[in-house]
Design an enzyme around this catalytic site. Structure first.
Site, short mmCIF file in Angstrom:
data_model
loop_
_atom_site.label_atom_id
_atom_site.label_comp_id
_atom_site.label_asym_id
_atom_site.label_seq_id
_atom_site.Cartn_x
_atom_site.Cartn_y
_atom_site.Cartn_z
N ASN A 213 0.85 -1.20 0.00
CA ASN A 213 0.00 0.00 0.00
C ASN A 213 0.88 1.25 0.00
OD1 ASN A 213 0.50 0.84 2.86
ND2 ASN A 213 -0.40 -1.18 3.24
N LYS A 346 -12.99 1.52 16.04
CA LYS A 346 -11.76 0.74 15.90
C LYS A 346 -11.04 0.62 17.24
CE LYS A 346 -9.93 0.81 11.82
NZ LYS A 346 -9.23 1.27 10.61
N1 CTP Z 1 -2.99 -3.25 12.51
C1 CTP Z 1 -2.19 -4.30 12.87
N2 CTP Z 1 -2.28 -5.49 12.20
C2 CTP Z 1 -3.13 -5.64 11.19
C3 CTP Z 1 -3.96 -4.56 10.80
C4 CTP Z 1 -3.86 -3.38 11.48
O1 CTP Z 1 -1.38 -4.16 13.81
N3 CTP Z 1 -3.19 -6.80 10.55
C5 CTP Z 1 -2.91 -2.01 13.29
C6 CTP Z 1 -2.38 -0.81 12.53
O2 CTP Z 1 -0.97 -0.70 12.69
C7 CTP Z 1 -3.12 0.33 13.19
C8 CTP Z 1 -4.46 -0.27 13.56
O3 CTP Z 1 -4.23 -1.67 13.64
O4 CTP Z 1 -2.51 0.72 14.40
C9 CTP Z 1 -5.57 0.01 12.60
O5 CTP Z 1 -5.16 -0.27 11.30
P1 CTP Z 1 -6.15 -0.03 10.07
O6 CTP Z 1 -5.50 -0.57 8.84
O7 CTP Z 1 -6.64 1.37 10.07
O8 CTP Z 1 -7.36 -0.93 10.53
P2 CTP Z 1 -7.86 -2.33 10.11
O9 CTP Z 1 -7.63 -3.26 11.24
O10 CTP Z 1 -7.29 -2.71 8.80
O11 CTP Z 1 -9.43 -2.07 10.00
P3 CTP Z 1 -10.32 -1.65 8.72
O12 CTP Z 1 -10.08 -2.67 7.68
O13 CTP Z 1 -11.71 -1.66 9.28
O14 CTP Z 1 -9.93 -0.28 8.33
#
Ligand code: CTP
Length: 406
Positions: A213, A346
């Site tokens: 990404n 979240k």
């Molecule tokens: N995060 C993590 N491990 C993952 C996904 C996310 O540690 N597999 C952590 C990110 O580093 C961040 C937080 O969780 O601190 C939120 O990440 P984000 O990508 O915004 O959320 P998602 O869990 O992907 O939720 P959504 O798909 O609903 O946006």
């Protein structure tokens, strides 16, 4: 923003080839808003002229204890009285030995000896040949200087002017500047361990392709730097990014979400802070191919199945040390819309006390951002600013939480 702005620093040069870096340092200090008063030993003048240092500092340079320009003829007293610090760079082996013994046979050492010891810190940047640095006499001197309260900066490693390679080079000007900024920063996280994740992850499809990404890692690197400036012992677990490691920060490079989880579990402190800024890929290809996937001529694209990646933040947030409050877990949320609602939901879903929301598409790759800090009490905005300024504000907020004074 620089913690150095408005400071007055006496920059001392003793004799060493690294004096050329002091010209850069002087320039960088002036640029950071410091007034710089240069004092040089006679040996230093063999390597760098007082004319150069005067031009760069914008002030006459002092080179002799017999300089009659001072009304009372006491440059060794007057020069340090308004100083916020004396920085000796380069500090030669001989100069360190002189400091150790309280030698005072020329202006720079005389001034160091005569400084008000409780008010004017003395910071030295050693510079010498590797054999001189390793010599037990130098190592003994350095240990004793530290015990005497003198701040001895690290030395650099690499090619030396003499043609040898090893420890003993003077740090580069920007490294000294960074250490000085840390020195003057409030040490709000002194003694704390901080683990930060940053950047994207990369999930392989085959040996030459993958999904990732647009995260640049800049926010996480800024958080790691701010935590180090605040005196913390910082480890940064970074996905694939092209950013320089903040000075004084331990870095572990990883590629995939599963690598990142493994590195985080190996590094996470049982007491301290975990800040998850990484944009972890939510899914990875179910079966990454060992060999490059070739077109088969049918015009059909290959079927790619996906599986969900482990949630690193949620995993750490469920650990006993996070649950009993010894480890403060801070999440980030990159959203495209409805920031408050998504960040609030979240935070609860991840089970963390603090979640920092930002608008992903607006900030990825940029040097600035705006943050929304969401906790059980509500939300607080950190308005648009550079990522480094925001990171410092976030670290201040975290320090207040650790101190129980939010
Ligand atoms: N995060 C993590 N491990 C993952 C996904 C996310 O540690 N597999 C952590 C990110 O580093 C961040 C937080 O969780 O601190 C939120 O990440 P984000 O990508 O915004 O959320 P998602 O869990 O992907 O939720 P959504 O798909 O609903 O946006």
């Amino acid at each position: 923003m620089s913690t150095l702005a408005g400071k007055h620093i006496v920059l001392g040069l003793s004799g060493g080839i690294a004096a050329y870096k002091s010209a850069e340092l002087c320039r960088a200090l002036v640029k950071a808003g410091v007034t710089v008063q240069v004092v040089m030993t006679e040996a230093a003048e063999h390597f760098m002229t007082a004319v150069t240092m005067q031009a760069l500092s914008g002030r006459p340079v002092y080179t002799s204890q017999w300089d009659a320009r001072e009304g009372n003829n006491m440059a060794h007293i007057n020069l340090s009285r308004e100083a916020d610090a004396i920085v000796v760079a380069p500090a030669s082996a001989d100069f360190l030995s002189k400091l150790l013994h309280g030698g005072a046979d020329e202006l720079l050492s005389l001034m160091c000896l005569a400084r008000p010891i409780d008010k004017v810190p003395l910071i030295v940047a050693p510079a010498m040949n590797r054999e001189m640095w390793q010599n037990p006499a130098t190592q003994r001197n350095v240990a004793q200087l530290k015990a005497d309260g003198i701040h001895v900066l690290d030395v650099g490693q690499g090619d030396q002017a003499c043609g040898e390679t090893g420890d003993g080079r003077m740090l580069e000007a920007e490294e000294i500047l960074e250490d000085l900024q840390a020195f003057f920063s409030p040490q709000r996280l002194a003694g704390q361990k901080v683990l930060v994740t940053a950047g994207p992850t990369y999930e392989a499809i085959d040996p030459v392709r993958g999904i990732t990404n647009l995260s640049s890692g800049k926010m996480g690197f800024a958080v790691a730097r701010a935590a180090r400036m605040a005196g913390a012992d910082v480890t940064l677990v970074a996905g694939p990014v092209s950013l320089a490691t903040p000075r004084g920060v331990k870095r572990v490079d990883v590629r995939s979400a599963r690598d990142m989880l493994q590195a985080v579990l190996a590094q996470v402190p049982s007491r301290g802070v975990f800040v998850a800024t990484a944009a972890v890929a939510d899914w990875r290809p179910a079966n990454a191919a060992d060999q490059k996937i070739k077109k088969d001529g049918s015009g059909q694209a290959p079927e790619l199945g996906f599986v969900e990646n482990p949630d690193i933040l949620a995993t750490v947030a469920q650990s006993p040390s996070a649950q009993n409050g010894d480890l403060l877990c801070v999440g980030f949320a990159a959203e495209s819309h409805d920031l408050l609602a998504h960040a609030t939901a979240k935070r609860l879903r991840k089970g963390v006390p603090l979640l920092v929301g930002n608008i992903g598409p607006a900030t990825f790759g940029q040097d600035d951002n705006a943050l929304l800090l969401v906790d059980a009490q509500g939300a607080r905005e950190l308005p648009h600013a550079s990522k480094q300024v925001l990171a410092t504000q976030l670290i201040e907020d975290i320090a207040r939480r650790l101190a129980g004074t939010p």
